[in-house]
Structures are given as C-alpha cells and as structure tokens.
Design an enzyme around this catalytic site. Structure first.
Site, PDB file in Angstrom:
ATOM      1  CG  PHE A  45      10.215   1.130   7.128  1.00  0.00           C
ATOM      2  CD1 PHE A  45       9.999   2.158   7.943  1.00  0.00           C
ATOM      3  CD2 PHE A  45      11.037   1.131   5.828  1.00  0.00           C
ATOM      4  CE1 PHE A  45      10.516   3.100   7.539  1.00  0.00           C
ATOM      5  CE2 PHE A  45      11.616   2.417   5.514  1.00  0.00           C
ATOM      6  CZ  PHE A  45      11.109   3.482   6.532  1.00  0.00           C
TER       7      PHE A  45
ATOM      8  CB  ILE B 228       9.545   5.933   0.247  1.00  0.00           C
ATOM      9  CG1 ILE B 228       9.333   4.852   1.223  1.00  0.00           C
ATOM     10  CG2 ILE B 228      10.234   7.025   0.738  1.00  0.00           C
ATOM     11  CD1 ILE B 228      10.660   4.297   2.137  1.00  0.00           C
TER      12      ILE B 228
ATOM     13  CG  PHE C  90      15.311   6.099  10.539  1.00  0.00           C
ATOM     14  CD1 PHE C  90      14.149   6.456   9.796  1.00  0.00           C
ATOM     15  CD2 PHE C  90      15.791   4.878   9.998  1.00  0.00           C
ATOM     16  CE1 PHE C  90      13.317   5.753   8.915  1.00  0.00           C
ATOM     17  CE2 PHE C  90      15.145   4.047   8.871  1.00  0.00           C
ATOM     18  CZ  PHE C  90      13.987   4.307   8.354  1.00  0.00           C
ATOM     19  CG  ASP C  91       9.719   8.168  11.636  1.00  0.00           C
ATOM     20  OD1 ASP C  91       9.311   8.521  12.946  1.00  0.00           O
ATOM     21  OD2 ASP C  91       9.291   8.394  10.960  1.00  0.00           O
TER      22      ASP C  91
ATOM     23  CE1 TYR D 262       7.485   5.192  10.671  1.00  0.00           C
ATOM     24  CE2 TYR D 262       5.208   5.646  10.806  1.00  0.00           C
ATOM     25  CZ  TYR D 262       6.391   6.053  10.860  1.00  0.00           C
ATOM     26  OH  TYR D 262       6.787   7.515  10.969  1.00  0.00           O
TER      27      TYR D 262
ATOM     28  CE1 TYR E 292      12.169   9.581   2.623  1.00  0.00           C
ATOM     29  CE2 TYR E 292      13.011   7.667   3.562  1.00  0.00           C
ATOM     30  CZ  TYR E 292      12.167   8.634   3.279  1.00  0.00           C
ATOM     31  OH  TYR E 292      11.077   8.517   4.139  1.00  0.00           O
TER      32      TYR E 292
END
Length: 250
Positions: free
Chosen positions: A233, A191, A173-174, A163, A217
């Site tokens: 995502f 989540i 961010f990831d 992902y 979040y």
C-alpha cells in the site's frame, strides 16, 4: 442447489440456441434491435450467454470440460418431450457435478494459497534488505516517501487518507486516487497492518507499507485478493478528524 440446476439447464438452452454450424449462421437474418421488446429479448439471451461463457471457462480451468454436443442434444430431447434421463436422474448428476466443482475449487484455492504464502515470504525477506525499509516487531515493513510534520494518530482516532493497494505483481485492487475521493475510517476498524502503520505517520506523510498476510486478510480469499496475500500500500495521511468531523462524514 436448485439455483445450480436451474442455471445448468438455462446454459444448455443457450447452447442449443447459439451453437449452430457456420452454414446455419450464414442463413440467419440480421439481428433487429429496433424496439424495446427486441432489445429486452436479446438482452436476456446475451446476459445468460455471458454467464454461460464464463461458467464453462471456469469449469474448464478446473479440469471439467463439458461436451457441448451432448448439452445441445439434452436440450433438444427435453424440448421434444423425449429426454433420455428423468428429472430425478438429472438432479442426481447435476448435484454430483456441483460437488465435483466445489471439491476442485477447494483444491485449487489451497494450491493458490500455498503459492501466495511462499511468494509473500520470499518478497518480504528480499524487501527487508532494501535501503530505507524498516521492519517492525510484528513484521510490518514500511518506507517513508514523504515525511510530514503533523500530529500522529492513535488507534482510536478517525483518519482521512488517500491510498493505493496492489498485489506483489503490481495488480491494483483498490485505490482512493482512482475514485478521486479520500477515505475516512476509524483506525481500529481496518486490517492490523494499517492500524499499526498509520500510527507511525505524522499528518502530511506518505508511506509505503508492505503488509504480511497475517497482518492483512490472512487465509481469506476475497477474489481480487487471494488467500495468504502479502499486500503493498501507498498511504497518504491527510488528517486526523475530531468527533464532529467524523460524525459529519458518516
């Protein structure tokens, strides 16, 4: 609070040692970092200097700009045993500074959270109109990039995925791709947007999810992910793992 006071005093010390005029800098001998002891001493100073640089910049961003000349003077006076305010007063003013910083941080966070909420709502409304975007009852939005033909997971399954996660402005961010290592997790422990979205995917699929803040979040500020952020995502479902595979991965 003791930590804040200690760091503030260290910051003043570093300013006194580093904020020299240009003439004084020109007269300084070249830095020697030949021995481990020299490197350790310089490393301590550089570490605190880096902290101070960021700390002062953060305060300035909040509207708190400290007078460096007074910071230096306070250090010099204290070093000479001639501080103009006593320890009790020092604690009092630094406690007040800490309170002011926290208050301004909370105000700033509130403004940013409201901004993120508004930007997210607009983005979701516009994105929902795009061809190929499906909106679920919960508000989750998804697009099929590649449609696989494998099984579809349920919430109690453990899945293996690749992902990439970004903010609305494209800031990443990831990413498991960046780590070059897929991620494995129980689907009911992530989540809500992921728990719902991955259950729509057959193994072998790659989907793009646009997840409203309430399915991500929420109002939590996670640093890289500001409060009330709508997240994007790209997720590739690699496999659904059985109990033995999941246990081996732990």
């Amino acid at each position: 609070m003791k930590k804040t006071i200690k760091l503030s005093l260290i910051a003043a010390s570093v300013l006194a040692l580093t904020a020299c005029n240009q003439e004084a800098k020109q007269e300084q001998a070249p830095v020697k970092l030949e021995t481990e002891v020299q490197q350790q001493a310089y490393g301590i100073g550089a570490s605190v200097g880096n902290f101070l640089n960021k700390d002062l910049a953060d305060k300035k961003e909040l509207g708190i700009e400290l007078d460096q000349a007074l910071l230096i003077r306070g250090f010099e006076d204290a070093l000479a045993g001639d501080a103009k305010i006593d320890e009790e007063k020092i604690r009092e003013v630094l406690t007040a500074l800490d309170t002011s910083v926290r208050t301004k941080q909370e105000q700033h966070a509130k403004v940013e959270a409201e901004k993120s909420q508004a930007e997210g709502e607009k983005y979701l409304a516009d994105n929902a109109k795009k061809e190929g975007v499906t909106v679920t009852e919960s508000g989750l939005q998804y697009e099929v990039i590649t449609q696989g033909d494998g099984e579809m997971p349920v919430a109690t399954d453990v899945v293996k995925v690749h992902y990439k996660g970004t903010l609305l402005d494209g800031t990443e961010f990831d990413s498991s791709y960046a780590r070059n290592e897929p991620t494995t997790f129980p689907l009911n422990r992530v989540i809500a947007g992921w728990t719902e979205g991955l259950q729509l995917m057959p193994v072998g699929s790659k989907y793009k999810f646009t997840i409203p803040a309430e399915l991500a979040y929420g109002d939590r500020d996670l640093g890289k992910i500001p409060a009330n952020s709508t997240l994007v995502f790209e997720v590739e479902l690699l496999e659904i793992q059985n109990e033995e595979q999941a246990a081996a991965a732990e």
